[in-house]
Scaffold this motif. Structure first.
Motif, mmCIF file in Angstrom:
data_model
loop_
_atom_site.group_PDB
_atom_site.id
_atom_site.type_symbol
_atom_site.label_atom_id
_atom_site.label_comp_id
_atom_site.label_asym_id
_atom_site.label_seq_id
_atom_site.Cartn_x
_atom_site.Cartn_y
_atom_site.Cartn_z
ATOM 1 N N LEU A 21 0.462 -0.931 0.225
ATOM 2 C CA LEU A 21 -0.072 -0.186 -0.045
ATOM 3 C C LEU A 21 0.911 1.278 -0.069
ATOM 4 O O LEU A 21 0.972 2.235 -0.125
ATOM 5 C CB LEU A 21 -1.080 -0.065 1.569
ATOM 6 N N LEU A 22 1.605 1.467 0.386
ATOM 7 C CA LEU A 22 2.532 1.791 0.700
ATOM 8 C C LEU A 22 3.465 2.989 -0.328
ATOM 9 O O LEU A 22 3.642 4.003 -1.332
ATOM 10 C CB LEU A 22 4.131 1.495 1.684
ATOM 11 N N PHE A 23 3.780 1.914 -1.861
ATOM 12 C CA PHE A 23 3.876 2.278 -3.465
ATOM 13 C C PHE A 23 3.016 1.946 -4.397
ATOM 14 O O PHE A 23 2.548 3.165 -4.834
ATOM 15 C CB PHE A 23 5.355 1.093 -3.660
ATOM 16 N N MET A 24 1.408 1.837 -3.597
ATOM 17 C CA MET A 24 0.377 1.624 -4.981
ATOM 18 C C MET A 24 0.289 2.845 -4.350
ATOM 19 O O MET A 24 -0.921 3.652 -5.374
ATOM 20 C CB MET A 24 -0.731 0.456 -3.349
ATOM 21 N N GLY A 25 -0.448 3.623 -3.363
ATOM 22 C CA GLY A 25 -1.291 4.402 -2.885
ATOM 23 C C GLY A 25 -0.544 6.140 -3.437
ATOM 24 O O GLY A 25 -1.162 6.788 -4.439
ATOM 25 N N PRO A 26 0.728 6.133 -3.464
ATOM 26 C CA PRO A 26 1.132 7.230 -3.987
ATOM 27 C C PRO A 26 1.585 7.320 -5.906
ATOM 28 O O PRO A 26 1.288 8.298 -6.351
ATOM 29 C CB PRO A 26 2.557 7.685 -3.716
ATOM 30 N N TYR A 30 -0.569 9.952 -8.293
ATOM 31 C CA TYR A 30 0.117 10.673 -9.438
ATOM 32 C C TYR A 30 -0.560 10.459 -10.415
ATOM 33 O O TYR A 30 -0.701 11.670 -11.107
ATOM 34 C CB TYR A 30 1.241 9.986 -9.538
ATOM 35 N N ASN A 31 -0.969 8.768 -11.077
ATOM 36 C CA ASN A 31 -1.468 8.618 -12.139
ATOM 37 C C ASN A 31 -2.941 9.103 -12.126
ATOM 38 O O ASN A 31 -3.634 9.924 -13.575
ATOM 39 C CB ASN A 31 -2.306 7.128 -11.788
ATOM 40 N N ALA A 32 -3.948 10.248 -11.327
ATOM 41 C CA ALA A 32 -4.945 10.584 -11.044
ATOM 42 C C ALA A 32 -4.911 11.889 -11.364
ATOM 43 O O ALA A 32 -5.645 12.638 -12.462
ATOM 44 C CB ALA A 32 -5.658 10.037 -9.734
ATOM 45 N N LEU A 45 -7.924 8.469 -7.870
ATOM 46 C CA LEU A 45 -8.244 9.552 -5.933
ATOM 47 C C LEU A 45 -8.065 8.966 -5.197
ATOM 48 O O LEU A 45 -7.510 9.115 -4.322
ATOM 49 C CB LEU A 45 -7.865 10.740 -7.043
ATOM 50 N N ALA A 46 -9.620 8.874 -5.271
ATOM 51 C CA ALA A 46 -10.158 8.341 -3.796
ATOM 52 C C ALA A 46 -9.248 7.277 -3.172
ATOM 53 O O ALA A 46 -9.570 6.662 -2.519
ATOM 54 C CB ALA A 46 -11.668 8.563 -4.149
ATOM 55 N N ILE A 47 -9.434 5.793 -4.540
ATOM 56 C CA ILE A 47 -8.841 4.717 -3.920
ATOM 57 C C ILE A 47 -6.955 4.976 -3.656
ATOM 58 O O ILE A 47 -6.908 4.049 -2.673
ATOM 59 C CB ILE A 47 -8.536 3.756 -5.329
ATOM 60 N N GLY A 48 -6.387 6.115 -4.554
ATOM 61 C CA GLY A 48 -4.935 6.390 -4.159
ATOM 62 C C GLY A 48 -4.802 6.935 -2.168
ATOM 63 O O GLY A 48 -4.308 6.588 -1.869
ATOM 64 N N ILE A 49 -6.059 7.620 -2.199
ATOM 65 C CA ILE A 49 -5.807 8.237 -0.890
ATOM 66 C C ILE A 49 -6.123 7.756 0.466
ATOM 67 O O ILE A 49 -5.364 7.428 1.165
ATOM 68 C CB ILE A 49 -6.720 9.820 -0.869
ATOM 69 N N MET A 50 -6.503 6.691 0.092
ATOM 70 C CA MET A 50 -8.069 6.090 0.673
ATOM 71 C C MET A 50 -6.733 4.939 1.272
ATOM 72 O O MET A 50 -6.305 4.390 2.566
ATOM 73 C CB MET A 50 -8.875 4.724 0.033
ATOM 74 N N ALA A 51 -5.033 4.024 0.061
ATOM 75 C CA ALA A 51 -4.962 3.208 0.359
ATOM 76 C C ALA A 51 -3.291 4.391 1.158
ATOM 77 O O ALA A 51 -3.242 2.804 1.702
ATOM 78 C CB ALA A 51 -4.178 3.014 -1.150
ATOM 79 N N CYS A 52 -3.553 5.314 0.689
ATOM 80 C CA CYS A 52 -2.185 5.574 1.324
ATOM 81 C C CYS A 52 -2.861 5.733 3.294
ATOM 82 O O CYS A 52 -1.931 5.828 4.263
ATOM 83 C CB CYS A 52 -2.544 7.483 1.524
#
Length: 73
Positions: A21-26, A30-32, A45-52
Motif C-alpha cells: 500500500l505504501l507504493f500503490m497509494g502515491p 500521481y496517476n489520477a 484519486l479516492a482509491i489512492g488516498i484510501m490506500a495511503c
C-alpha cells in the motif's frame, strides 16, 4: 523479559500488508493527477488516498503490536 513470538509475528504481518500500500497509494494519486481529463479521475484519486491512509493505519497498528510483543504489556 521474554518476547511474545505470536504478537511479534502478528505485527510483522501488519507491516507486510502495509508495504504494497505504501507504493500503490502515491502511484495511484500521481496517476489520477496526470489523467485529469479522464472521467475516472476522482475515483482513482479516492482509491489512492484510501490506500495511503490504510498504509499509515497498518504501519501504526503493526508497530504498536510489535512493541506490545517485545515489552509484554
Amino acid at each position: 523479559m521474554a518476547t511474545n513470538k505470536e504478537m511479534l509475528s502478528k505485527g510483522i504481518k501488519y507491516l507486510a500488508w502495509a508495504l504494497p500500500l505504501l507504493f500503490m497509494g502515491p502511484s495511484l494519486i500521481y496517476n489520477a493527477f496526470m489523467n485529469k481529463q479522464n472521467v475516472w479521475h476522482y475515483l482513482v484519486l479516492a482509491i489512492g488516498i484510501m490506500a495511503c491512509i490504510g498504509a499509515m493505519y497498518l504501519m501504526f497498528l503493526g508497530l504498536k503490536t510489535i512493541m506490545k510483543g517485545i515489552f509484554n504489556d
